[in-house]
Design a protein around this motif. Sequence first.
Motif, PDB file in Angstrom:
ATOM      1  N   TRP A 175      14.232  62.492  35.034  1.00  0.00           N
ATOM      2  CA  TRP A 175      13.215  61.735  35.760  1.00  0.00           C
ATOM      3  C   TRP A 175      12.157  62.718  36.247  1.00  0.00           C
ATOM      4  O   TRP A 175      12.480  63.774  36.792  1.00  0.00           O
ATOM      5  N   VAL A 176      10.906  62.345  36.072  1.00  0.00           N
ATOM      6  CA  VAL A 176       9.816  63.286  36.325  1.00  0.00           C
ATOM      7  C   VAL A 176       8.821  62.682  37.304  1.00  0.00           C
ATOM      8  O   VAL A 176       8.520  61.482  37.243  1.00  0.00           O
ATOM      9  N   THR A 177       8.315  63.522  38.188  1.00  0.00           N
ATOM     10  CA  THR A 177       7.154  63.166  38.995  1.00  0.00           C
ATOM     11  C   THR A 177       5.962  63.922  38.428  1.00  0.00           C
ATOM     12  O   THR A 177       5.956  65.162  38.417  1.00  0.00           O
ATOM     13  N   LEU A 178       4.981  63.177  37.932  1.00  0.00           N
ATOM     14  CA  LEU A 178       3.779  63.789  37.360  1.00  0.00           C
ATOM     15  C   LEU A 178       2.705  63.836  38.445  1.00  0.00           C
ATOM     16  O   LEU A 178       2.224  62.796  38.910  1.00  0.00           O
ATOM     17  N   VAL A 183      -2.915  61.256  42.965  1.00  0.00           N
ATOM     18  CA  VAL A 183      -2.012  60.251  42.394  1.00  0.00           C
ATOM     19  C   VAL A 183      -0.781  60.953  41.834  1.00  0.00           C
ATOM     20  O   VAL A 183      -0.894  61.938  41.091  1.00  0.00           O
ATOM     21  N   GLN A 184       0.374  60.435  42.199  1.00  0.00           N
ATOM     22  CA  GLN A 184       1.634  60.932  41.645  1.00  0.00           C
ATOM     23  C   GLN A 184       2.358  59.761  40.991  1.00  0.00           C
ATOM     24  O   GLN A 184       2.490  58.687  41.596  1.00  0.00           O
ATOM     25  N   VAL A 185       2.832  60.002  39.765  1.00  0.00           N
ATOM     26  CA  VAL A 185       3.407  58.924  38.963  1.00  0.00           C
ATOM     27  C   VAL A 185       4.815  59.308  38.522  1.00  0.00           C
ATOM     28  O   VAL A 185       5.049  60.427  38.037  1.00  0.00           O
ATOM     29  N   GLY A 186       5.729  58.368  38.674  1.00  0.00           N
ATOM     30  CA  GLY A 186       7.078  58.574  38.165  1.00  0.00           C
ATOM     31  C   GLY A 186       7.123  58.336  36.664  1.00  0.00           C
ATOM     32  O   GLY A 186       6.630  57.320  36.169  1.00  0.00           O
ATOM     33  N   VAL A 187       7.700  59.285  35.946  1.00  0.00           N
ATOM     34  CA  VAL A 187       7.786  59.185  34.487  1.00  0.00           C
ATOM     35  C   VAL A 187       9.255  59.242  34.085  1.00  0.00           C
ATOM     36  O   VAL A 187       9.993  60.139  34.512  1.00  0.00           O
ATOM     37  N   SER A 188       9.660  58.282  33.266  1.00  0.00           N
ATOM     38  CA  SER A 188      11.031  58.236  32.759  1.00  0.00           C
ATOM     39  C   SER A 188      11.002  58.409  31.250  1.00  0.00           C
ATOM     40  O   SER A 188       9.967  58.731  30.663  1.00  0.00           O
ATOM     41  N   ASP A 189      12.143  58.144  30.612  1.00  0.00           N
ATOM     42  CA  ASP A 189      12.182  58.236  29.153  1.00  0.00           C
ATOM     43  C   ASP A 189      11.644  56.973  28.483  1.00  0.00           C
ATOM     44  O   ASP A 189      11.721  56.841  27.262  1.00  0.00           O
ATOM     45  N   SER A 190      11.082  56.051  29.287  1.00  0.00           N
ATOM     46  CA  SER A 190      10.440  54.848  28.747  1.00  0.00           C
ATOM     47  C   SER A 190       8.926  54.995  28.855  1.00  0.00           C
ATOM     48  O   SER A 190       8.369  54.906  29.957  1.00  0.00           O
ATOM     49  N   PRO A 191       8.222  55.217  27.751  1.00  0.00           N
ATOM     50  CA  PRO A 191       6.764  55.364  27.824  1.00  0.00           C
ATOM     51  C   PRO A 191       6.071  54.113  28.358  1.00  0.00           C
ATOM     52  O   PRO A 191       5.088  54.220  29.111  1.00  0.00           O
ATOM     53  N   GLU A 192       6.562  52.928  27.989  1.00  0.00           N
ATOM     54  CA  GLU A 192       5.913  51.691  28.420  1.00  0.00           C
ATOM     55  C   GLU A 192       5.965  51.540  29.938  1.00  0.00           C
ATOM     56  O   GLU A 192       4.947  51.254  30.589  1.00  0.00           O
ATOM     57  N   THR A 214       1.446  57.198  45.530  1.00  0.00           N
ATOM     58  CA  THR A 214       2.642  57.610  44.783  1.00  0.00           C
ATOM     59  C   THR A 214       3.287  56.359  44.215  1.00  0.00           C
ATOM     60  O   THR A 214       3.629  55.438  44.966  1.00  0.00           O
ATOM     61  N   CYS A 215       3.431  56.322  42.902  1.00  0.00           N
ATOM     62  CA  CYS A 215       4.068  55.177  42.259  1.00  0.00           C
ATOM     63  C   CYS A 215       5.259  55.699  41.469  1.00  0.00           C
ATOM     64  O   CYS A 215       5.103  56.279  40.387  1.00  0.00           O
ATOM     65  N   GLY A 229      12.361  45.807  39.960  1.00  0.00           N
ATOM     66  CA  GLY A 229      12.768  45.831  41.358  1.00  0.00           C
ATOM     67  C   GLY A 229      13.153  47.202  41.858  1.00  0.00           C
ATOM     68  O   GLY A 229      13.379  47.387  43.059  1.00  0.00           O
ATOM     69  N   ALA A 230      13.249  48.179  40.951  1.00  0.00           N
ATOM     70  CA  ALA A 230      13.633  49.534  41.344  1.00  0.00           C
ATOM     71  C   ALA A 230      12.427  50.463  41.435  1.00  0.00           C
ATOM     72  O   ALA A 230      12.584  51.680  41.490  1.00  0.00           O
ATOM     73  N   GLN A 231      11.207  49.884  41.473  1.00  0.00           N
ATOM     74  CA  GLN A 231       9.985  50.682  41.561  1.00  0.00           C
ATOM     75  C   GLN A 231       9.405  50.589  42.978  1.00  0.00           C
ATOM     76  O   GLN A 231       9.548  49.579  43.659  1.00  0.00           O
ATOM     77  N   ARG A 232       8.736  51.660  43.381  1.00  0.00           N
ATOM     78  CA  ARG A 232       8.117  51.657  44.707  1.00  0.00           C
ATOM     79  C   ARG A 232       6.768  52.353  44.640  1.00  0.00           C
ATOM     80  O   ARG A 232       6.645  53.439  44.052  1.00  0.00           O
ATOM     81  N   ALA A 233       5.782  51.727  45.257  1.00  0.00           N
ATOM     82  CA  ALA A 233       4.447  52.314  45.363  1.00  0.00           C
ATOM     83  C   ALA A 233       4.151  52.554  46.838  1.00  0.00           C
ATOM     84  O   ALA A 233       4.322  51.653  47.667  1.00  0.00           O
ATOM     85  N   VAL A 234       3.725  53.760  47.147  1.00  0.00           N
ATOM     86  CA  VAL A 234       3.398  54.130  48.526  1.00  0.00           C
ATOM     87  C   VAL A 234       1.915  54.476  48.587  1.00  0.00           C
ATOM     88  O   VAL A 234       1.444  55.371  47.867  1.00  0.00           O
ATOM     89  N   VAL A 235       1.187  53.756  49.429  1.00  0.00           N
ATOM     90  CA  VAL A 235      -0.254  53.952  49.585  1.00  0.00           C
ATOM     91  C   VAL A 235      -0.508  54.612  50.937  1.00  0.00           C
ATOM     92  O   VAL A 235      -0.026  54.134  51.972  1.00  0.00           O
ATOM     93  N   THR A 236      -1.261  55.687  50.925  1.00  0.00           N
ATOM     94  CA  THR A 236      -1.588  56.406  52.161  1.00  0.00           C
ATOM     95  C   THR A 236      -3.064  56.177  52.498  1.00  0.00           C
ATOM     96  O   THR A 236      -3.938  56.354  51.629  1.00  0.00           O
ATOM     97  N   THR A 237      -3.330  55.777  53.748  1.00  0.00           N
ATOM     98  CA  THR A 237      -4.701  55.508  54.175  1.00  0.00           C
ATOM     99  C   THR A 237      -4.901  55.951  55.616  1.00  0.00           C
ATOM    100  O   THR A 237      -3.952  55.945  56.412  1.00  0.00           O
ATOM    101  N   HIS A 238      -6.134  56.327  55.933  1.00  0.00           N
ATOM    102  CA  HIS A 238      -6.481  56.669  57.307  1.00  0.00           C
ATOM    103  C   HIS A 238      -6.953  55.439  58.086  1.00  0.00           C
ATOM    104  O   HIS A 238      -7.285  55.532  59.276  1.00  0.00           O
ATOM    105  N   GLY A 239      -7.020  54.313  57.417  1.00  0.00           N
ATOM    106  CA  GLY A 239      -7.511  53.108  58.078  1.00  0.00           C
ATOM    107  C   GLY A 239      -6.644  52.702  59.257  1.00  0.00           C
ATOM    108  O   GLY A 239      -5.431  52.935  59.270  1.00  0.00           O
ATOM    109  N   GLU A 240      -7.268  52.078  60.228  1.00  0.00           N
ATOM    110  CA  GLU A 240      -6.568  51.593  61.408  1.00  0.00           C
ATOM    111  C   GLU A 240      -6.960  50.142  61.667  1.00  0.00           C
ATOM    112  O   GLU A 240      -8.032  49.686  61.255  1.00  0.00           O
ATOM    113  N   GLY A 241      -6.088  49.462  62.348  1.00  0.00           N
ATOM    114  CA  GLY A 241      -6.384  48.086  62.718  1.00  0.00           C
ATOM    115  C   GLY A 241      -6.640  47.219  61.512  1.00  0.00           C
ATOM    116  O   GLY A 241      -5.831  47.134  60.571  1.00  0.00           O
ATOM    117  N   ALA A 242      -7.834  46.561  61.533  1.00  0.00           N
ATOM    118  CA  ALA A 242      -8.182  45.652  60.444  1.00  0.00           C
ATOM    119  C   ALA A 242      -8.316  46.390  59.125  1.00  0.00           C
ATOM    120  O   ALA A 242      -7.976  45.858  58.060  1.00  0.00           O
TER     121      ALA A 242
END
Length: 269
Positions: A175-178, A183-192, A214-215, A229-242
Amino acid sequence: MHGDPTTGPPLRGEAVNAGGRHTDDRSRERDAFRRDPWDDGDDLDAAFGPDTASVRTRTGAERLRAGTLVLLGVAVVAAVLVLVLGVILSQVQHGVGGVFPQPDADGRRFATAAAALPGVATVDAPRTEKTSFAGYDVTAVVHAEPDLPAADRRALVTAVSTASADSSGSGVRIWVTLDLGTVQVGVSDSPETSQRRLALADRLDAIGGVDAVTCGFADDSGARSDDAGAQRAVVTTHGEGAGFAAVAAAAEALGADVFPGVQVQTRRP
């Protein structure tokens, strides 16, 4: 005593038994019964001499040559068996369903292959984790060159995925983190599936106010999978409130559209 009328009188010194037979006849009969059936001194030897064997006795040099040929034959057969067993064990180790995982060797093989790919800057040393009795996960981080064009990023994801598949031996998954910068992407042995992660990461990164994405995989150890269902995307932002709420809502919508079932999280640095 009178002799037998048919044979004449006995000679002087010759004993005669009660029935009139010579004791020499009985002696010869006893000798015949006592003779060893395996005695080599048979009638053939008496008639033709002892050198009448039908098979010629081999000389010492001939026996030595024959023994040498036998030993050489045994050595050749043993060498062939060792070679065949070596090939079989090698196939078992690297074939599907084998029982001899080699995670460290597979990790080194992947690192070497990934480092040679176009667009790769560096590759971190892979880490090995035992996940079951005969199962291992190997995780690696591949750092891409900065500012790769979109087409090159997609090509690199496919190439890294192929290297992961080719390097994964029996009982081992890589399992690879590219690392593509922000942007960081998880890469497995499945290209699709790996391409779907990249597509989602790029679209999340395009949301206004997003600093990094990070996906990858929902579980960082043991239960990694390509299932939605075993995938996770994490979005980082400086935004506050609305602003933070708007980024989170947009990220959730994109996740459901691009990769249904993915877990999307929005957080601050």
